[in-house]
Motif scaffolding. Structure first.
Motif, PDB file in Angstrom:
ATOM      1  N   MET A 259       0.906  -1.016   0.078  1.00  0.00           N
ATOM      2  CA  MET A 259       0.023  -0.075   0.309  1.00  0.00           C
ATOM      3  C   MET A 259       0.838   1.156   0.021  1.00  0.00           C
ATOM      4  SD  MET A 259      -2.987  -0.642   3.346  1.00  0.00           S
ATOM      5  CE  MET A 259      -4.143  -0.158   2.474  1.00  0.00           C
ATOM      6  N   HIS A 260      -0.024   2.546  -0.426  1.00  0.00           N
ATOM      7  CA  HIS A 260       0.993   3.713  -0.500  1.00  0.00           C
ATOM      8  C   HIS A 260      -0.117   4.611   0.013  1.00  0.00           C
ATOM      9  CE1 HIS A 260      -0.028   6.221  -3.814  1.00  0.00           C
ATOM     10  NE2 HIS A 260      -0.807   5.110  -3.937  1.00  0.00           N
ATOM     11  N   GLY A 261       0.528   5.346   1.464  1.00  0.00           N
ATOM     12  CA  GLY A 261      -0.145   6.609   1.538  1.00  0.00           C
ATOM     13  C   GLY A 261       0.994   8.071   0.819  1.00  0.00           C
ATOM     14  N   ALA A 262       0.095   8.558  -0.525  1.00  0.00           N
ATOM     15  CA  ALA A 262       0.941   9.329  -1.049  1.00  0.00           C
ATOM     16  C   ALA A 262       2.358   9.503  -1.619  1.00  0.00           C
ATOM     17  CB  ALA A 262       0.858  11.138  -0.792  1.00  0.00           C
ATOM     18  N   GLY A 263       2.428   8.090  -1.570  1.00  0.00           N
ATOM     19  CA  GLY A 263       3.728   7.461  -2.797  1.00  0.00           C
ATOM     20  C   GLY A 263       5.052   7.138  -0.904  1.00  0.00           C
ATOM     21  N   ASN A 264       4.830   7.205   0.015  1.00  0.00           N
ATOM     22  CA  ASN A 264       5.180   6.600   0.918  1.00  0.00           C
ATOM     23  C   ASN A 264       4.368   5.160   1.448  1.00  0.00           C
ATOM     24  OD1 ASN A 264       5.285   7.422   4.556  1.00  0.00           O
ATOM     25  ND2 ASN A 264       6.700   6.133   3.972  1.00  0.00           N
ATOM     26  N   ASP A 265       5.074   4.311   0.524  1.00  0.00           N
ATOM     27  CA  ASP A 265       4.681   3.371   0.617  1.00  0.00           C
ATOM     28  C   ASP A 265       5.300   1.871   1.818  1.00  0.00           C
ATOM     29  OD1 ASP A 265       7.579   2.928   0.172  1.00  0.00           O
ATOM     30  OD2 ASP A 265       7.334   1.115  -1.642  1.00  0.00           O
ATOM     31  N   PHE A 266       4.295   0.980   1.990  1.00  0.00           N
ATOM     32  CA  PHE A 266       3.711  -0.075   3.757  1.00  0.00           C
ATOM     33  C   PHE A 266       3.930  -1.431   2.662  1.00  0.00           C
ATOM     34  CE2 PHE A 266       2.911   4.298   4.207  1.00  0.00           C
ATOM     35  CZ  PHE A 266       3.437   4.809   5.812  1.00  0.00           C
ATOM     36  N   ILE A 267       4.812  -2.351   3.155  1.00  0.00           N
ATOM     37  CA  ILE A 267       4.236  -3.914   3.289  1.00  0.00           C
ATOM     38  C   ILE A 267       3.042  -4.070   4.899  1.00  0.00           C
ATOM     39  CG2 ILE A 267       4.584  -6.207   4.063  1.00  0.00           C
ATOM     40  CD1 ILE A 267       7.468  -5.563   3.101  1.00  0.00           C
ATOM     41  N   VAL A 268       1.934  -4.334   4.670  1.00  0.00           N
ATOM     42  CA  VAL A 268       0.918  -4.149   5.822  1.00  0.00           C
ATOM     43  C   VAL A 268       0.583  -5.579   5.881  1.00  0.00           C
ATOM     44  CG1 VAL A 268      -1.547  -3.586   6.143  1.00  0.00           C
ATOM     45  CG2 VAL A 268      -0.011  -2.153   4.631  1.00  0.00           C
ATOM     46  N   LEU A 269       0.595  -6.516   6.782  1.00  0.00           N
ATOM     47  CA  LEU A 269       0.352  -7.466   7.686  1.00  0.00           C
ATOM     48  C   LEU A 269      -0.944  -7.916   8.815  1.00  0.00           C
ATOM     49  CD1 LEU A 269       4.730  -8.700   7.708  1.00  0.00           C
ATOM     50  CD2 LEU A 269       3.103  -9.029   5.581  1.00  0.00           C
ATOM     51  N   ASN A 270      -1.065  -8.746   8.161  1.00  0.00           N
ATOM     52  CA  ASN A 270      -2.256  -9.233   9.200  1.00  0.00           C
ATOM     53  C   ASN A 270      -1.670 -10.037   9.676  1.00  0.00           C
ATOM     54  OD1 ASN A 270      -4.664 -10.519  10.511  1.00  0.00           O
ATOM     55  ND2 ASN A 270      -6.047 -10.690   8.866  1.00  0.00           N
ATOM     56  N   GLY A 271      -1.895  -9.281  11.462  1.00  0.00           N
ATOM     57  CA  GLY A 271      -1.284 -10.436  12.753  1.00  0.00           C
ATOM     58  C   GLY A 271      -2.247 -10.774  13.653  1.00  0.00           C
ATOM     59  N   LEU A 272      -3.497 -10.895  12.809  1.00  0.00           N
ATOM     60  CA  LEU A 272      -4.879 -10.782  14.010  1.00  0.00           C
ATOM     61  C   LEU A 272      -4.973 -12.790  13.365  1.00  0.00           C
ATOM     62  CD1 LEU A 272      -6.846  -8.667  12.528  1.00  0.00           C
ATOM     63  CD2 LEU A 272      -5.637  -8.450  14.893  1.00  0.00           C
ATOM     64  N   ASP A 273      -4.736 -13.250  12.260  1.00  0.00           N
ATOM     65  CA  ASP A 273      -4.764 -14.594  11.721  1.00  0.00           C
ATOM     66  C   ASP A 273      -3.495 -15.579  11.671  1.00  0.00           C
ATOM     67  OD1 ASP A 273      -7.532 -13.574  11.426  1.00  0.00           O
ATOM     68  OD2 ASP A 273      -7.136 -12.770   9.185  1.00  0.00           O
ATOM     69  N   GLN A 274      -2.373 -14.998  11.849  1.00  0.00           N
ATOM     70  CA  GLN A 274      -0.985 -15.639  12.228  1.00  0.00           C
ATOM     71  C   GLN A 274      -0.439 -14.503  12.996  1.00  0.00           C
ATOM     72  OE1 GLN A 274       0.691 -14.955   8.111  1.00  0.00           O
ATOM     73  NE2 GLN A 274      -0.484 -13.152   8.012  1.00  0.00           N
ATOM     74  N   ASP A 275       0.956 -16.019  13.492  1.00  0.00           N
ATOM     75  CA  ASP A 275       1.106 -15.152  14.929  1.00  0.00           C
ATOM     76  C   ASP A 275       2.523 -14.767  13.931  1.00  0.00           C
ATOM     77  OD1 ASP A 275       3.217 -14.121  16.997  1.00  0.00           O
ATOM     78  OD2 ASP A 275       2.884 -16.683  17.811  1.00  0.00           O
ATOM     79  N   LEU A 276       3.116 -13.469  14.316  1.00  0.00           N
ATOM     80  CA  LEU A 276       3.812 -13.096  13.004  1.00  0.00           C
ATOM     81  C   LEU A 276       4.990 -12.107  14.520  1.00  0.00           C
ATOM     82  CD1 LEU A 276       2.453 -11.314  10.225  1.00  0.00           C
ATOM     83  CD2 LEU A 276       4.038 -13.314  10.626  1.00  0.00           C
ATOM     84  N   SER A 277       5.012 -12.109  15.840  1.00  0.00           N
ATOM     85  CA  SER A 277       6.195 -12.054  16.539  1.00  0.00           C
ATOM     86  C   SER A 277       7.211 -12.066  16.736  1.00  0.00           C
ATOM     87  CB  SER A 277       4.754 -12.562  18.546  1.00  0.00           C
ATOM     88  OG  SER A 277       4.848 -13.617  18.644  1.00  0.00           O
ATOM     89  N   ASN A 278       7.274 -13.626  16.571  1.00  0.00           N
ATOM     90  CA  ASN A 278       8.796 -13.885  16.742  1.00  0.00           C
ATOM     91  C   ASN A 278       9.685 -13.304  15.385  1.00  0.00           C
ATOM     92  OD1 ASN A 278       8.314 -14.383  19.251  1.00  0.00           O
ATOM     93  ND2 ASN A 278       7.569 -16.621  17.921  1.00  0.00           N
ATOM     94  N   ILE A 279       9.294 -12.401  14.624  1.00  0.00           N
ATOM     95  CA  ILE A 279       9.962 -12.060  13.410  1.00  0.00           C
ATOM     96  C   ILE A 279      11.181 -11.608  14.009  1.00  0.00           C
ATOM     97  CG2 ILE A 279      10.027 -10.359  10.879  1.00  0.00           C
ATOM     98  CD1 ILE A 279       7.767 -11.424  10.526  1.00  0.00           C
ATOM     99  N   THR A 280      12.048 -11.657  12.999  1.00  0.00           N
ATOM    100  CA  THR A 280      13.626 -10.748  13.509  1.00  0.00           C
ATOM    101  C   THR A 280      13.898  -9.504  12.859  1.00  0.00           C
ATOM    102  OG1 THR A 280      14.921 -11.900  12.243  1.00  0.00           O
ATOM    103  CG2 THR A 280      14.344 -12.852  14.176  1.00  0.00           C
ATOM    104  N   ARG A 281      14.148  -8.378  13.461  1.00  0.00           N
ATOM    105  CA  ARG A 281      14.801  -7.414  12.608  1.00  0.00           C
ATOM    106  C   ARG A 281      15.714  -7.604  11.230  1.00  0.00           C
ATOM    107  NH1 ARG A 281      16.916  -1.974  15.124  1.00  0.00           N
ATOM    108  NH2 ARG A 281      18.136  -1.270  13.288  1.00  0.00           N
ATOM    109  N   GLU A 282      16.570  -8.694  11.254  1.00  0.00           N
ATOM    110  CA  GLU A 282      17.175  -8.230  10.180  1.00  0.00           C
ATOM    111  C   GLU A 282      15.811  -9.441   8.928  1.00  0.00           C
ATOM    112  OE1 GLU A 282      18.380 -10.042  12.907  1.00  0.00           O
ATOM    113  OE2 GLU A 282      19.546  -8.892  12.850  1.00  0.00           O
ATOM    114  N   GLN A 283      14.822 -10.235   9.258  1.00  0.00           N
ATOM    115  CA  GLN A 283      13.604 -10.550   8.729  1.00  0.00           C
ATOM    116  C   GLN A 283      13.110  -9.518   8.191  1.00  0.00           C
ATOM    117  OE1 GLN A 283      12.577 -14.044  11.353  1.00  0.00           O
ATOM    118  NE2 GLN A 283      12.533 -15.315  10.116  1.00  0.00           N
ATOM    119  N   TRP A 284      12.386  -8.448   9.027  1.00  0.00           N
ATOM    120  CA  TRP A 284      12.155  -7.432   8.342  1.00  0.00           C
ATOM    121  C   TRP A 284      12.577  -6.225   7.435  1.00  0.00           C
ATOM    122  CZ3 TRP A 284       7.383  -7.623   9.799  1.00  0.00           C
ATOM    123  CH2 TRP A 284       6.731  -8.546  11.238  1.00  0.00           C
TER     124      TRP A 284
END
Length: 284
Positions: free
Chosen positions: A1-26
């Motif tokens: 997604m983007h807001g005026a060209g500032n772009d984002f990956i948006v992840l649904n953490g409601l239906d999956q556990d993404l709490s253990n993703i590391t800084r390197e993976q981000w």
């Protein structure tokens, strides 16, 4: 997604556990050659407070977690409504230190109550010790030494919109040394948690052009909190009148601020676009 060209990956953490993703993976997800590519990543989770509908966390392209993102907040609303995660409008969302109220308008734009700007140095945080100062209308400016080959002082306004900003006025934003000096300002010792460096050109009392070198991301095509900080700074310096149209390299944002009334700092209202570019899956 983007807001005026500032772009984002948006992840649904409601239906999956993404709490253990590391800084390197981000970092890898945000990498434009080896990953999906984005300025920031938004992770949507269940609220931890009873007065919020959702919570979201923000990770910069360098993998570091940050407190606030204005353009991201608008993308959050569009994502939640388009994905059918809620039918509420407006929505209340929990970010690092506060609750934001966000509304999807009939014209497709998203309006966000960004809360009140913060001027308390300890809360920004900002250490002004040793810096020259000068008063301009209601705003105190600070002379920040820029450690570049063309070393000089930049007069900056300092405030927080949930994240720290240093805003300076320039004559021509297109030729401003954003890339050459932004990193030096970002990492200056006066800002213990680093800072977003904003370069504002005043077009008239209702219109500015803006470029921002963001913490952990470099220059982005737009910065929502940076637009809010620039307008607040311009109003306090007596240069602008609310509402103000902010022209970024990725599009326009509308910022309104009522100032300080009866010693109460009013909330900043930001309105702008939020666009879905594509949806997909990736394996981590």
């Amino acid at each position: 997604m983007h807001g005026a060209g500032n772009d984002f990956i948006v992840l649904n953490g409601l239906d999956q556990d993404l709490s253990n993703i590391t800084r390197e993976q981000w970092q890898k997800l945000a990498h434009r050659q080896f990953g999906i590519g984005a300025d920031q990543i938004l992770l949507i989770e269940k609220a931890t407070r009873p007065d919020a509908d959702f919570r979201y966390r923000i990770f910069n392209a360098d993998g570091g977690e940050v407190e606030q993102c204005g353009n991201g907040s608008r993308c959050f609303v569009r994502f939640v409504l388009d994905q059918g995660l809620s039918t509420k409008n407006p929505l209340r969302v929990e970010v690092a230190h506060t609750i934001l109220t966000l509304s999807s308008r009939d014209d497709g734009l998203v309006e966000v109550n960004m809360g009140a700007p913060i001027f308390d140095h300890s809360k920004i945080p900002f250490n002004a010790r040793g810096l020259a100062t000068k008063q301009e209308f209601h705003e105190m400016l600070y002379a920040l030494p820029i450690a570049t080959p063309a070393a000089h002082d930049s007069w900056i306004s300092v405030l927080s919109m949930g994240n720290p900003h240093a805003v300076q006025v320039v004559g021509d934003v297109d030729s401003a040394p954003v890339l050459e000096e932004g990193s030096s300002i970002e990492k200056d010792a006066a800002f213990p948690k680093k800072v977003n460096a904003g370069y504002m050109q005043i077009l008239n009392r209702k219109e500015i052009k803006l470029r921002v070198y963001e913490r952990g991301a470099g220059e982005t095509l737009a910065c929502g909190t940076g637009a809010c900080a620039a307008v607040v700074s311009g109003i306090r310096r007596g240069l602008l009148d609310s509402p103000v149209t902010v022209h970024t390299r990725g599009g326009d944002l509308q910022i309104s601020w009522g100032g300080i009334v009866n010693e109460i700092t009013q909330a900043v209202i930001m309105t702008g676009p939020a666009i879905t570019v594509f949806e997909g899956e990736t394996k981590i």
